[in-house]
Write a protein that holds these residues in place. Structure first.
Motif, PDB file in Angstrom:
ATOM      1  N   ASN A 211     -18.327  -5.774  13.600  1.00  0.00           N
ATOM      2  CA  ASN A 211     -17.563  -6.106  12.392  1.00  0.00           C
ATOM      3  C   ASN A 211     -17.712  -5.035  11.309  1.00  0.00           C
ATOM      4  O   ASN A 211     -17.696  -5.330  10.109  1.00  0.00           O
ATOM      5  N   THR A 212     -17.838  -3.774  11.735  1.00  0.00           N
ATOM      6  CA  THR A 212     -17.953  -2.682  10.764  1.00  0.00           C
ATOM      7  C   THR A 212     -16.695  -1.822  10.717  1.00  0.00           C
ATOM      8  O   THR A 212     -16.689  -0.781  10.055  1.00  0.00           O
ATOM      9  N   GLU A 213     -15.640  -2.239  11.412  1.00  0.00           N
ATOM     10  CA  GLU A 213     -14.427  -1.437  11.439  1.00  0.00           C
ATOM     11  C   GLU A 213     -13.744  -1.441  10.067  1.00  0.00           C
ATOM     12  O   GLU A 213     -13.864  -2.389   9.288  1.00  0.00           O
ATOM     13  N   VAL A 214     -13.021  -0.355   9.789  1.00  0.00           N
ATOM     14  CA  VAL A 214     -12.161  -0.277   8.604  1.00  0.00           C
ATOM     15  C   VAL A 214     -10.766  -0.720   9.017  1.00  0.00           C
ATOM     16  O   VAL A 214     -10.242  -0.281  10.042  1.00  0.00           O
ATOM     17  N   ILE A 215     -10.157  -1.595   8.231  1.00  0.00           N
ATOM     18  CA  ILE A 215      -8.841  -2.147   8.564  1.00  0.00           C
ATOM     19  C   ILE A 215      -7.852  -1.772   7.470  1.00  0.00           C
ATOM     20  O   ILE A 215      -8.021  -2.154   6.306  1.00  0.00           O
ATOM     21  N   ASN A 216      -6.841  -1.025   7.840  1.00  0.00           N
ATOM     22  CA  ASN A 216      -5.749  -0.688   6.926  1.00  0.00           C
ATOM     23  C   ASN A 216      -4.494  -1.450   7.325  1.00  0.00           C
ATOM     24  O   ASN A 216      -4.121  -1.462   8.498  1.00  0.00           O
ATOM     25  N   HIS A 217      -3.840  -2.058   6.363  1.00  0.00           N
ATOM     26  CA  HIS A 217      -2.493  -2.607   6.533  1.00  0.00           C
ATOM     27  C   HIS A 217      -1.557  -1.765   5.675  1.00  0.00           C
ATOM     28  O   HIS A 217      -1.774  -1.625   4.468  1.00  0.00           O
ATOM     29  N   SER A 218      -0.527  -1.215   6.309  1.00  0.00           N
ATOM     30  CA  SER A 218       0.381  -0.319   5.601  1.00  0.00           C
ATOM     31  C   SER A 218       1.811  -0.806   5.739  1.00  0.00           C
ATOM     32  O   SER A 218       2.299  -1.026   6.845  1.00  0.00           O
ATOM     33  N   HIS A 219       2.489  -0.965   4.590  1.00  0.00           N
ATOM     34  CA  HIS A 219       3.908  -1.293   4.541  1.00  0.00           C
ATOM     35  C   HIS A 219       4.612  -0.189   3.759  1.00  0.00           C
ATOM     36  O   HIS A 219       4.174   0.174   2.668  1.00  0.00           O
TER      37      HIS A 219
ATOM     38  N   PRO B 250      10.666   6.827  -1.163  1.00  0.00           N
ATOM     39  CA  PRO B 250       9.772   5.905  -0.453  1.00  0.00           C
ATOM     40  C   PRO B 250       8.911   5.073  -1.409  1.00  0.00           C
ATOM     41  O   PRO B 250       8.499   5.532  -2.479  1.00  0.00           O
ATOM     42  N   THR B 251       8.646   3.843  -1.017  1.00  0.00           N
ATOM     43  CA  THR B 251       7.692   2.990  -1.721  1.00  0.00           C
ATOM     44  C   THR B 251       6.720   2.412  -0.693  1.00  0.00           C
ATOM     45  O   THR B 251       7.066   2.232   0.473  1.00  0.00           O
ATOM     46  N   VAL B 252       5.502   2.122  -1.139  1.00  0.00           N
ATOM     47  CA  VAL B 252       4.461   1.668  -0.214  1.00  0.00           C
ATOM     48  C   VAL B 252       3.658   0.524  -0.825  1.00  0.00           C
ATOM     49  O   VAL B 252       3.535   0.407  -2.054  1.00  0.00           O
ATOM     50  N   ILE B 253       3.110  -0.307   0.053  1.00  0.00           N
ATOM     51  CA  ILE B 253       2.083  -1.295  -0.286  1.00  0.00           C
ATOM     52  C   ILE B 253       1.007  -1.182   0.778  1.00  0.00           C
ATOM     53  O   ILE B 253       1.279  -1.368   1.970  1.00  0.00           O
ATOM     54  N   ASN B 254      -0.219  -0.867   0.366  1.00  0.00           N
ATOM     55  CA  ASN B 254      -1.312  -0.635   1.311  1.00  0.00           C
ATOM     56  C   ASN B 254      -2.539  -1.440   0.924  1.00  0.00           C
ATOM     57  O   ASN B 254      -2.843  -1.603  -0.271  1.00  0.00           O
TER      58      ASN B 254
ATOM     59  N   VAL C 267     -11.758  -5.609  -0.186  1.00  0.00           N
ATOM     60  CA  VAL C 267     -10.445  -5.011   0.028  1.00  0.00           C
ATOM     61  C   VAL C 267     -10.030  -4.212  -1.201  1.00  0.00           C
ATOM     62  O   VAL C 267     -10.192  -4.668  -2.339  1.00  0.00           O
ATOM     63  N   THR C 268      -9.511  -3.012  -0.973  1.00  0.00           N
ATOM     64  CA  THR C 268      -8.875  -2.228  -2.026  1.00  0.00           C
ATOM     65  C   THR C 268      -7.379  -2.164  -1.748  1.00  0.00           C
ATOM     66  O   THR C 268      -6.932  -2.359  -0.619  1.00  0.00           O
ATOM     67  N   PHE C 269      -6.613  -1.841  -2.804  1.00  0.00           N
ATOM     68  CA  PHE C 269      -5.169  -2.049  -2.767  1.00  0.00           C
ATOM     69  C   PHE C 269      -4.465  -0.906  -3.490  1.00  0.00           C
ATOM     70  O   PHE C 269      -4.975  -0.369  -4.476  1.00  0.00           O
ATOM     71  N   SER C 270      -3.290  -0.530  -2.970  1.00  0.00           N
ATOM     72  CA  SER C 270      -2.453   0.451  -3.672  1.00  0.00           C
ATOM     73  C   SER C 270      -0.996   0.116  -3.408  1.00  0.00           C
ATOM     74  O   SER C 270      -0.654  -0.440  -2.359  1.00  0.00           O
ATOM     75  N   ARG C 271      -0.139   0.488  -4.344  1.00  0.00           N
ATOM     76  CA  ARG C 271       1.286   0.257  -4.158  1.00  0.00           C
ATOM     77  C   ARG C 271       2.054   1.152  -5.124  1.00  0.00           C
ATOM     78  O   ARG C 271       1.485   1.722  -6.055  1.00  0.00           O
TER      79      ARG C 271
END
Length: 379
Positions: A77-85, A106-110, A125-129
């Protein structure tokens, strides 16, 4: 017009060629060619306008060093998980029958979930958009589209503007001197922009092989001359040997794609090919200092396309078959300094969803000459 009929015949067969999108990977950030590598967006008559949006999603979570996966990251359970839109809003205009120009906004939500960035004791969790890096450019078909309906080659040149934030910040927990939270720049992989003016070179080619069968290939290279963008990574706080990775780099990126397309019906076509996406260890221009995660992905790339009148929908879901995180320049520097082997890791996805929707506004002011009408009647 004859040329429009030729265009749409090619579109039915090759409309599955969507914009080049990077395979989901911490190393390889979202990008597409600034003039658009989508054939149905670029086969335009004089005065035609194509508008649309391309959406991409991936989840990266499988860690690799070199070409070897580290499955223990998942089990521990040490993996880094990115969700990218990402949403690319684009417009392509036919200046002439062979010259076209395009702009992509382009626009993004990560989001990024990790342990190591939050004191290693709890996952946060950290967030950017927001707006990413805008691209615009021009492309040109080398051969007359009416005289060469069964094959053609287009070359493109574009510019990438540093419009996206490259120092977007969020709260990181358990990282202060007394374990308090701090506001810091988010990881390079989820920054909306990279902070550099870029130049893009791209191509696209198609060729008929048999009835209803066409081959296609396309690709681009993003040249980022800027070496670093001044954004702090805070990686040196994790270990003193990471001092050379304290500032984010502005890396090059490229992608190649090719395969076969088959017409199922006048409205549906399908494609199957391969794609290769890469952030290289070294740039073509400029220096190579600063933190980057070089990486490359080889994928099998199936696609399906629907076209009705001036409306087009494309779906491509590339599946990764080979992933590699090679040694970076900073890895090599650290290895030479310490005498110990060093190869950083990167997290990759299994697949990426690419969905595109577009509509063509055709210019109908040009009339057919009798010669062209007679030619069409004999075909």
């Amino acid at each position: 017009m004859l040329k429009k009929l030729i265009f749409f015949t090619s579109l039915f067969i090759l409309s599955s060629i969507t914009n080049l999108k990077a395979q989901g990977c911490v190393a390889i950030r979202h990008f597409s060619s600034c003039v658009g590598s989508s054939l149905e967006n670029n086969l335009l008559g004089t005065g035609d306008l194509q508008i649309g949006v391309n959406y991409r999603y991936f989840k990266s979570f499988r860690h690799f060093r070199g070409t070897e996966e580290e499955p223990d990251r998942l089990s521990n359970n040490t993996e880094v998980i990115n969700h990218s839109h990402a949403w690319d809003f684009f417009a392509t205009y036919g200046v002439t029958e062979r010259l076209y120009t395009s702009i992509t906004i382009p626009t993004v939500i990560n989001t990024r979930s990790s342990l190591y960035e939050h004191g290693r004791d709890e996952r946060n969790v950290t967030f950017s958009r927001g707006l990413a890096d805008i691209r615009f450019g021009v492309g040109y078909w080398l051969f007359d589209l009416e005289k060469s309906p069964n094959g053609n080659l287009a070359l493109g040149l574009g510019v990438k503007l540093p419009t996206g934030s490259y120092n977007a910040s969020d709260i990181f927990y358990n990282v202060g001197p007394n374990g308090e939270p701090q506001t810091r720049p988010v990881d390079q992989s989820i920054q909306p922009g990279d902070g550099g003016f870029g130049i893009t070179l791209d191509f696209q080619v198609y060729q008929k092989f048999a009835t209803d069968f066409f081959g296609y290939a396309s690709g681009f290279y993003l040249i980022n001359p800027r070496e670093t963008n001044g954004t702090r990574t805070f990686r040196e706080t994790l270990s003193p040997i990471l001092e050379n990775e304290s500032i984010m780099a502005v890396p090059d990126q490229y992608s190649l794609r090719g395969g076969l397309s088959y017409t199922l019906t006048p409205s549906f076509s399908t494609s199957l090919g391969a794609r290769f996406d890469c952030v290289p260890v070294k740039d073509l221009l400029g220096g190579n200092e600063g933190f980057r995660r070089p990486g490359n992905v080889l994928s099998v790339d199936p696609g399906l396309s629907f076209m009705k009148n001036n409306f087009t929908i494309n779906l491509n879901v590339p599946f990764a078959v080979r992933r590699e995180r090679p040694q970076s320049i900073t890895d090599l520097q650290t290895e030479e300094l310490t005498g110990n082997p060093r190869n950083g890791d990167a997290a990759f996805s299994d697949y990426v969803i690419n969905l595109g929707v577009s509509y063509r506004f055709a210019n109908n002011k040009v009339k057919l000459s009798p010669e062209i009408e007679d030619t069409f009647k004999t075909n």
